[in-house]
Design an enzyme around this catalytic site. Structure first.
Site, PDB file in Angstrom:
ATOM      1  N   PHE A  21      17.031  19.619  43.044  1.00  0.00           N
ATOM      2  CA  PHE A  21      16.983  18.982  41.955  1.00  0.00           C
ATOM      3  C   PHE A  21      15.615  19.451  40.944  1.00  0.00           C
ATOM      4  O   PHE A  21      15.559  19.958  40.042  1.00  0.00           O
ATOM      5  CB  PHE A  21      16.992  17.324  42.134  1.00  0.00           C
ATOM      6  CG  PHE A  21      16.415  16.415  41.088  1.00  0.00           C
ATOM      7  CD1 PHE A  21      16.896  16.756  39.751  1.00  0.00           C
ATOM      8  CD2 PHE A  21      15.595  15.433  41.361  1.00  0.00           C
ATOM      9  CE1 PHE A  21      16.234  15.800  38.971  1.00  0.00           C
ATOM     10  CE2 PHE A  21      15.083  14.658  40.377  1.00  0.00           C
ATOM     11  CZ  PHE A  21      15.351  14.816  39.145  1.00  0.00           C
ATOM     12  N   ALA A  69      19.318  23.367  52.462  1.00  0.00           N
ATOM     13  CA  ALA A  69      19.490  22.094  53.390  1.00  0.00           C
ATOM     14  C   ALA A  69      20.179  21.016  52.273  1.00  0.00           C
ATOM     15  O   ALA A  69      21.143  20.507  52.893  1.00  0.00           O
ATOM     16  CB  ALA A  69      18.194  21.653  53.996  1.00  0.00           C
ATOM     17  N   TYR A  77       8.776   9.397  56.394  1.00  0.00           N
ATOM     18  CA  TYR A  77       8.554  10.317  55.189  1.00  0.00           C
ATOM     19  C   TYR A  77       7.066  10.269  54.687  1.00  0.00           C
ATOM     20  O   TYR A  77       6.511  11.113  54.129  1.00  0.00           O
ATOM     21  CB  TYR A  77       9.519  10.108  54.312  1.00  0.00           C
ATOM     22  CG  TYR A  77       9.531  10.509  53.029  1.00  0.00           C
ATOM     23  CD1 TYR A  77       9.831  11.966  52.843  1.00  0.00           C
ATOM     24  CD2 TYR A  77       9.179  10.036  51.866  1.00  0.00           C
ATOM     25  CE1 TYR A  77       9.812  12.736  51.650  1.00  0.00           C
ATOM     26  CE2 TYR A  77       9.021  10.590  50.665  1.00  0.00           C
ATOM     27  CZ  TYR A  77       9.141  12.024  50.520  1.00  0.00           C
ATOM     28  OH  TYR A  77       9.047  12.535  49.134  1.00  0.00           O
ATOM     29  N   ASN A  92       9.600   7.930  41.839  1.00  0.00           N
ATOM     30  CA  ASN A  92      11.180   8.008  41.466  1.00  0.00           C
ATOM     31  C   ASN A  92      11.693   8.910  40.309  1.00  0.00           C
ATOM     32  O   ASN A  92      11.753   8.518  39.497  1.00  0.00           O
ATOM     33  CB  ASN A  92      11.531   6.647  41.164  1.00  0.00           C
ATOM     34  CG  ASN A  92      11.358   5.805  42.706  1.00  0.00           C
ATOM     35  OD1 ASN A  92      10.348   5.492  43.087  1.00  0.00           O
ATOM     36  ND2 ASN A  92      12.611   5.482  43.098  1.00  0.00           N
TER      37      ASN A  92
HETATM   38  N1  NAD Z   1      12.968  13.043  43.855  1.00  0.00           N
HETATM   39  C1  NAD Z   1      12.277  12.316  43.945  1.00  0.00           C
HETATM   40  O1  NAD Z   1      12.190  11.200  43.260  1.00  0.00           O
HETATM   41  C2  NAD Z   1      10.795  12.624  44.622  1.00  0.00           C
HETATM   42  C3  NAD Z   1       9.735  11.723  44.720  1.00  0.00           C
HETATM   43  C4  NAD Z   1       8.610  11.965  45.618  1.00  0.00           C
HETATM   44  C5  NAD Z   1       8.317  13.218  46.064  1.00  0.00           C
HETATM   45  N2  NAD Z   1       9.365  14.192  45.856  1.00  0.00           N
HETATM   46  C6  NAD Z   1       9.334  15.586  46.510  1.00  0.00           C
HETATM   47  O2  NAD Z   1       9.704  16.355  45.445  1.00  0.00           O
HETATM   48  C7  NAD Z   1      10.351  17.599  46.218  1.00  0.00           C
HETATM   49  C8  NAD Z   1      11.565  17.964  45.786  1.00  0.00           C
HETATM   50  O3  NAD Z   1      12.500  16.852  45.849  1.00  0.00           O
HETATM   51  P1  NAD Z   1      13.846  16.809  45.045  1.00  0.00           P
HETATM   52  O4  NAD Z   1      14.188  15.555  44.653  1.00  0.00           O
HETATM   53  O5  NAD Z   1      14.104  18.090  44.290  1.00  0.00           O
HETATM   54  O6  NAD Z   1      14.962  17.078  46.476  1.00  0.00           O
HETATM   55  P2  NAD Z   1      16.006  18.201  46.816  1.00  0.00           P
HETATM   56  O7  NAD Z   1      16.496  17.855  48.058  1.00  0.00           O
HETATM   57  O8  NAD Z   1      16.943  18.316  45.623  1.00  0.00           O
HETATM   58  O9  NAD Z   1      15.187  19.427  47.105  1.00  0.00           O
HETATM   59  C9  NAD Z   1      14.568  19.708  48.102  1.00  0.00           C
HETATM   60  C10 NAD Z   1      14.810  21.231  48.172  1.00  0.00           C
HETATM   61  O10 NAD Z   1      14.155  21.873  49.584  1.00  0.00           O
HETATM   62  C11 NAD Z   1      14.920  22.650  50.274  1.00  0.00           C
HETATM   63  N3  NAD Z   1      14.515  22.643  51.636  1.00  0.00           N
HETATM   64  C12 NAD Z   1      14.629  21.536  52.445  1.00  0.00           C
HETATM   65  N4  NAD Z   1      14.308  21.698  53.912  1.00  0.00           N
HETATM   66  C13 NAD Z   1      13.791  23.354  53.598  1.00  0.00           C
HETATM   67  C14 NAD Z   1      13.298  24.323  54.352  1.00  0.00           C
HETATM   68  N5  NAD Z   1      13.060  23.943  55.723  1.00  0.00           N
HETATM   69  N6  NAD Z   1      13.262  25.483  53.982  1.00  0.00           N
HETATM   70  C15 NAD Z   1      13.552  25.895  52.776  1.00  0.00           C
HETATM   71  N7  NAD Z   1      13.723  24.904  51.758  1.00  0.00           N
HETATM   72  C16 NAD Z   1      14.045  23.801  52.162  1.00  0.00           C
HETATM   73  C17 NAD Z   1      16.525  21.977  49.854  1.00  0.00           C
HETATM   74  O11 NAD Z   1      17.443  22.762  50.282  1.00  0.00           O
HETATM   75  C18 NAD Z   1      16.325  21.596  48.363  1.00  0.00           C
HETATM   76  O12 NAD Z   1      16.612  22.694  47.798  1.00  0.00           O
HETATM   77  C19 NAD Z   1      10.236  17.146  47.722  1.00  0.00           C
HETATM   78  O13 NAD Z   1       9.370  17.735  48.239  1.00  0.00           O
HETATM   79  C20 NAD Z   1      10.405  15.790  47.699  1.00  0.00           C
HETATM   80  O14 NAD Z   1       9.659  15.020  48.826  1.00  0.00           O
HETATM   81  C21 NAD Z   1      10.756  13.689  45.358  1.00  0.00           C
END
Ligand code: NAD
Length: 350
Positions: free
Chosen positions: A18, A41, A151, A180
């Site tokens: 995302f 993933a 987490y 968020n």
């Molecule tokens: N969405 C939120 O509200 C939020 C809040 C706080 C932190 N985050 C952090 O922001 C980042 C992105 O989150 P997001 O919401 O886009 O999630 P998401 O799940 O859409 O994106 C994460 C991406 O990482 C990839 N990924 C996972 N494991 C992997 C691996 N072992 N090797 C390579 N790629 C891998 C997934 O395939 C995915 O494309 C993450 O680090 C998440 O912890 C997100």
């Protein structure tokens, strides 16, 4: 969205997800060369369909748990925007080992590869979950509580490693504690979907969304375009300006622990809008927005269940540090962002 940044080669890990895919589109729009590393993933190839038409874009399918893959991906890159991780508090409670392997070992692999490749600055996705059980609101970066989930621990450990790598090896690191995040491309499906896409998906199917708790829990919901702005600024602010502004910030906020501004940059920032919205309010606004497209949605009632383990009750960020040092002034309020997001979900999932 156009930014005043000098075009560079940037590695975005987790770029099929995302946030990562939205970052990639913004970087390409600003004429950067972009490499995406993702193992799919949770990410999707459809999220990269525009990027794949751009000659400045390279996709590497691979896992951050594999150090050689990280080394190869980062070759020749000026910056890394590290987004790859397994998100979701409940996922980490169900399987703490995989979350730890990806979010900590994968993180250190990427950080190590970046410093070996001579990357200028490593900007990474940190998390508001790091505030844990600390009750003070708004959250300020230097005051945190005990972590409430595996987490949250992984994301806090990442911050410790980033600081340590800056101190020892001199690589600049900037952690962005996202609050968020919501908006286009956030996955509404699966057991670990985030609250906004999950509620939208329920409402579009005329199902009653389930609120965990009494609905008074609150969040500082942050629209994706604010997160893009924060990332691009975090990479672009030159080191000397960054340090000057850090000194200014230390003067404005009296209890900030003194930082040695001679040392390499290693800071964390809240990335939020700076406004708290209860889940009940979120439900009400979502119904209003979506009933513009489908009148029947206005009559759907929400269900209530127990609080989820590991969740914090309230979150509200101070964004003063980001404003002062990065020049981060978020342009999209919760309400405007939600309107845009609802339009996107209606267009894509109706
Ligand atoms: N969405 C939120 O509200 C939020 C809040 C706080 C932190 N985050 C952090 O922001 C980042 C992105 O989150 P997001 O919401 O886009 O999630 P998401 O799940 O859409 O994106 C994460 C991406 O990482 C990839 N990924 C996972 N494991 C992997 C691996 N072992 N090797 C390579 N790629 C891998 C997934 O395939 C995915 O494309 C993450 O680090 C998440 O912890 C997100």
């Amino acid at each position: 969205m156009k930014y005043e940044v000098i075009p560079k080669k940037v590695l975005v890990t987790g770029g099929a997800g995302f946030i990562g895919s939205n970052l990639i589109d913004a970087l390409l729009e600003n004429e950067n060369k972009v490499v995406c590393l993702d193992n799919f993933a949770t990410g999707k190839i459809e999220n990269l369909k525009d990027a794949q038409k751009n000659p400045n874009f390279t996709l590497i399918k691979g896992d951050i748990r594999d150090r050689d893959t990280c080394m190869k991906a980062v070759e020749g890159c000026d910056y890394v925007l590290h987004q790859a991780a397994l998100g979701s508090v409940p996922r980490s409670i169900a399987d703490p080992i995989t979350s730890t392997e990806v979010n900590i070992v994968g993180f250190v692999n990427m950080l190590f590869a970046a410093k070996e490749a001579g990357v200028k600055r490593f900007v990474y996705a940190a998390s508001s979950s790091t505030y844990g059980d600390h009750k003070d609101l708004p959250k300020v970066e230097h005051v945190i509580g005990n972590s409430l989930s595996p987490y949250a621990i992984t994301k806090y450990v990442d911050e410790l490693f980033a600081k340590n790598f800056s101190d020892i090896y001199g690589i600049e690191t900037v952690g962005l504690r996202y609050f968020n995040v919501f908006g286009r491309r956030q996955d509404p499906n699966g057991a670990y979907a985030a609250v906004i896409p999950k509620f939208v998906s329920n409402l579009l199917k005329h199902e009653s969304p389930l609120i965990n708790g009494d609905g008074k829990n609150s969040r500082d919901f942050t629209y994706i375009d604010n997160v893009i702005q924060a990332n691009l600024l975090a990479a672009a602010v030159p080191s000397n300006e960054f340090k000057d502004r850090l000194k200014q910030y230390q003067k404005i906020v009296s209890d900030v622990p003194e930082v040695n501004t001679e040392a390499s940059i290693s800071e964390v920032f809240n990335v939020a809008y700076g406004e708290s919205v209860s889940l009940n309010e979120l439900g009400k606004v979502l119904k209003q927005e979506l009933s513009e497209y489908d009148k029947a949605i206005a009559t759907i009632e929400f269900k209530y269940g127990p609080n989820r383990p590991g969740d914090v009750s309230h979150s509200l960020a101070s964004i003063k540090k980001g404003q002062t040092i990065l020049g981060y002034f978020p342009k999209y309020s919760f309400r405007t962002g939600l309107k845009n997001a609802c339009f996107w979900y209606w267009e894509n999932f109706k």
